[in-house]
Write an enzyme that holds these catalytic residues in place. Structure first.
Site: not given
Length: 406
Positions: A64, A66, A143, A208, A211, A309
């Site tokens: 995971h 970004h 996404e 997600h 969270e 992340d």
């Protein structure tokens, strides 16, 4: 055919076997594992090299990340999910406007820290060509985000085009997938249509989920910080939750899904997630945005993989630093034993989460492995801990038998 040997080889199998002065015989696949000198003498035609003081282990899997936010350094606020999301909404355009070189640097940083495969969450498609042309193995999660019911048809068409665009690069090393951003940001009708597409097209999925406690409060009672967020930031007069927690989880039933963060989940919800998916924890991101770490004892270590992340919620993309955060963040575990668990989550469990035939060194598996040099001799029965404490940067990273650090 090549032979690479080192002072230590971590197989990262379930028993966490460690071989000393051993080697790998490989082409694109691992063909044999054993004593280095024996392999060299029995395969005289193979190019051979031994790394004195080296450690060989499977390449790390970062499920995971970004990449599109790799230009961030000081734009976003930390210490609470609420202040962080407010800052992202206010400053994300500036961060994204200068992302191309930062994405390239992020890819390089991953490889140099021993990562060979990633689960890339792409919000805009700006990282598509860079990742497809990189030497990483990639699951590319397009996404979806959007809760406005009047925009569902447009949003669906837009994500379909992005999936089609990513399909142009599909290969054994690049696999398109689908990410649902979160239950507070994707309309039920849109999520349902997209997850049907994922089932019909056999797309891996990621989301997600739970969270923060703010998210749980919103889904359970339609109150709290998210109500103000919808009203003040998004301009929704009478906001309503799009799902209950159980309704949202039910949408993913039977899908191979990566559930990311899940800090505010309960035992019954973790159990349901793990029936067909895996939990992905991002220790530094969780600490910065929510001031806490995942309850890994409740989840179960065999259900977990570790991710960085993106730099929107991290100081760098160095995967070794993430693993060290895991080591130091869970003080109730014996450090030497827990180091083995961490490396297993970073290799075997991460590769399993992404669906690559890697993550364990054994005959027939892809020749995906990294080599690190450690100054000094690792302490007996503490080799994994010594590696986590002292590994700095990979000397070589082999993907399908080719060193991609050359």
């Amino acid at each position: 055919m090549q032979i690479i040997g080192a002072s230590c080889i971590f197989l990262c199998d379930k028993e966490f076997v460690i071989l000393k002065n051993a080697g790998l015989l490989f082409d694109s696949k691992i063909r044999a594992i054993g004593d280095y000198e024996t392999l060299r003498q029995t395969h005289l035609d193979a190019e051979a090299h031994f790394y004195e003081g080296g450690v060989i282990l499977p390449t790390f899997a970062n499920p995971h990340i970004h990449f599109e936010f790799s230009a961030n350094e000081t734009s976003f606020a930390y210490g609470g999910f609420d202040r962080w999301l407010d800052s992202v909404m206010a400053k994300r355009d500036d961060v994204l406007a200068h992302s191309t070189q930062a994405i390239k640097e992020g890819i390089s940083e991953q490889i140099r820290s021993g990562v060979g495969m990633v689960g890339a969450i792409s919000s805009y498609g700006d990282d598509l060509e860079l990742l497809a042309q990189s030497q990483l193995k990639v699951v590319y999660f397009n996404e979806a985000i959007g809760s406005n019911p009047s925009a569902i048809d447009f949003l669906y068409s837009h994500i379909l085009k992005r999936i089609d665009d990513s399909m142009q690069y599909k290969s054994p090393r690049f696999r398109p997938g689908l990410a649902i951003h979160s239950p507070y940001s994707v309309h039920y009708v849109l999520a349902k249509k997209l997850l049907k597409l994922a089932r019909d097209s056999n797309l891996p999925t990621s989301v997600h989920f739970l969270e923060s406690e703010f998210e749980r409060e919103w889904l359970e009672s339609e109150s709290g910080w998210f109500k103000q967020f919808y009203q003040k930031t998004l301009g929704v007069d009478n906001p309503r939750a799009l799902y209950s927690i159980d309704e949202f989880l039910e949408l993913f039933s039977g899908l191979d899904t990566l559930f990311v963060h899940t800090l505010a989940a309960k035992d019954s919800e973790w159990k349901k997630m793990c029936e067909s998916g895996k939990i992905i924890t991002c220790p530094r991101s969780n600490r910065l945005l929510n001031n806490r770490l995942l309850d890994i004892e409740s989840v179960g270590l065999n259900n977990l993989a570790i991710a960085t992340d993106g730099k929107s919620s991290n100081i760098n993309l160095n995967y070794l630093d993430e693993l060290r955060m895991m080591l130091f963040g869970y003080a109730n575990y014996d450090c030497a034993l827990f180091a083995k668990d961490i490396l297993a989550m970073a290799t075997r469990e991460g590769a399993l989460a992404l669906g690559f035939d890697s993550g364990v060194l054994k005959e027939g598996m892809n020749a995906d492995f990294s080599i690190f040099r450690i100054n000094g001799i690792l302490q007996e029965n503490q080799e994994a801990l010594g590696f986590l404490l002292h590994a700095k940067e990979a000397e070589a990273v082999y993907i399908d038998g080719i060193n991609i650090l050359r």
